[in-house]
Design an enzyme around this catalytic site. Sequence first.
Site, PDB file in Angstrom:
ATOM      1  N   SER A 115      -8.485 -49.507 -54.491  1.00 47.91           N
ATOM      2  CA  SER A 115      -7.113 -49.126 -54.184  1.00 47.91           C
ATOM      3  C   SER A 115      -6.550 -50.089 -53.136  1.00 47.91           C
ATOM      4  CB  SER A 115      -7.060 -47.662 -53.696  1.00 47.91           C
ATOM      5  OG  SER A 115      -5.734 -47.240 -53.496  1.00 47.91           O
ATOM      6  N   THR A 116      -6.171 -49.597 -51.960  1.00 48.87           N
ATOM      7  CA  THR A 116      -5.566 -50.446 -50.934  1.00 48.87           C
ATOM      8  C   THR A 116      -6.477 -51.626 -50.595  1.00 48.87           C
ATOM      9  OG1 THR A 116      -4.546 -48.475 -49.983  1.00 48.87           O
ATOM     10  CG2 THR A 116      -4.522 -50.472 -48.643  1.00 48.87           C
TER      11      THR A 116
ATOM     12  N   HIS B 116      -5.468 -48.785 -58.203  1.00 46.80           N
ATOM     13  CA  HIS B 116      -4.280 -47.965 -57.984  1.00 46.80           C
ATOM     14  C   HIS B 116      -3.071 -48.877 -57.821  1.00 46.80           C
ATOM     15  CE1 HIS B 116      -6.972 -44.578 -56.139  1.00 46.80           C
ATOM     16  NE2 HIS B 116      -6.973 -44.561 -57.457  1.00 46.80           N
TER      17      HIS B 116
ATOM     18  N   MET C 168      -8.040 -46.281 -49.761  1.00 46.18           N
ATOM     19  CA  MET C 168      -7.868 -45.074 -48.968  1.00 46.18           C
ATOM     20  C   MET C 168      -8.130 -43.839 -49.816  1.00 46.18           C
ATOM     21  SD  MET C 168      -4.516 -43.969 -46.779  1.00 46.18           S
ATOM     22  CE  MET C 168      -4.526 -42.506 -45.731  1.00 46.18           C
TER      23      MET C 168
ATOM     24  N   ASP D 151     -10.878 -41.021 -54.151  1.00 46.29           N
ATOM     25  CA  ASP D 151     -10.909 -41.186 -55.603  1.00 46.29           C
ATOM     26  C   ASP D 151     -12.068 -42.090 -56.004  1.00 46.29           C
ATOM     27  OD1 ASP D 151     -10.096 -40.888 -58.241  1.00 46.29           O
ATOM     28  OD2 ASP D 151      -8.776 -42.641 -58.164  1.00 46.29           O
TER      29      ASP D 151
END
Length: 350
Positions: free
Chosen positions: A172-173, A199, A292, A295
Amino acid sequence: MKKIKVFVVDDSAVVRQVLAEIFKSDSAFEFLGSASDPIFALDKMNNDWPDVIVLDIEMPRMDGLSFLKKIMSERPTPVVICSTLTTEGSDTAMIAMSLGACEVITKPKIGLKDFLHESTIELTDAVLAAASVSLKALPTQADRKEFSIKTDKKQDISQLQATEKIVAIGTSTGGTIALEEVLTKLPRDKTPGIVIVQHMPEKFTETFAKRLDSICDISVKEAKDGDRVVRGLALIAPGNRHMTVRRSGAQYYVEVNDGPLVNRHRPSVDVLFRSVARQAGKNSKGIIMTGMGDDGASGLHEMKEAGADTIAQNEETSVVFGMPKEAIKRGGVNHILPLSEIYKTIVGYG
């Protein structure tokens, strides 16, 4: 708990007003102020430097990308891009992320005020994620590759070899940079089929996949329902669509569908990992990287329980250590590795 200092740079008075209301009403933030362009912003921010900057792209005197480049070279600070220029998933979003932006929020050209109010959770989550970023884990400007889309075609994907092994990656991030670091080091002839959830908003993933395809030896594409997982190819789940893997004989295919949000995400890493656990089991490898939240933590644990080899990126090289940390905490990780070592576990696998 220390409040996150936020500063907004946007030439729209409506945006500045609404974002001020949003951040002032949330106890997690301290709203430092706003400016209509980067020149004004620098004058104001020098008095009290923010933890996170929310930045537009189109502005007078200096555009947002030029300002982002200046900030990252002179005083690196987490930046969330909020711009209409990213509405169609244009190259602008990918350029911003390659320059060091942590998150990208797409705002519409009409109905802006209503959109901002309706997207309060998305906006605040983006700023929270940006505030968690480890700036030392971001590459320097010299390390970043220029954004480009190449025009030459690679070998027809349909001619690539089928595989019985599969690698699933979730991030993600900070993941756009991490994926670039890993995928650009993979040789085409020694890389198993890869499926990826990053993401990212709808329409961004196609541009992101094209960017990676332009700088990687392996082929990279946004997944479409029914695509076959083959050696030398990485499939990236489309933004706003879940991706799962199914097996037919000795071959794997992906299924792309809508479905409800899982862990507040679509695509969800957990959805992908769980399908890989059930369809591939010990013939798979799971990798969770910077991001973050949690997930992917449960899905990676299922992969490990099914006999898969599982890997988490270490804290030192993660832009945000949330997802890997949670996966480790839940006991779903066999190996904890720095980003620079992860590609080595993929080369020759299977």
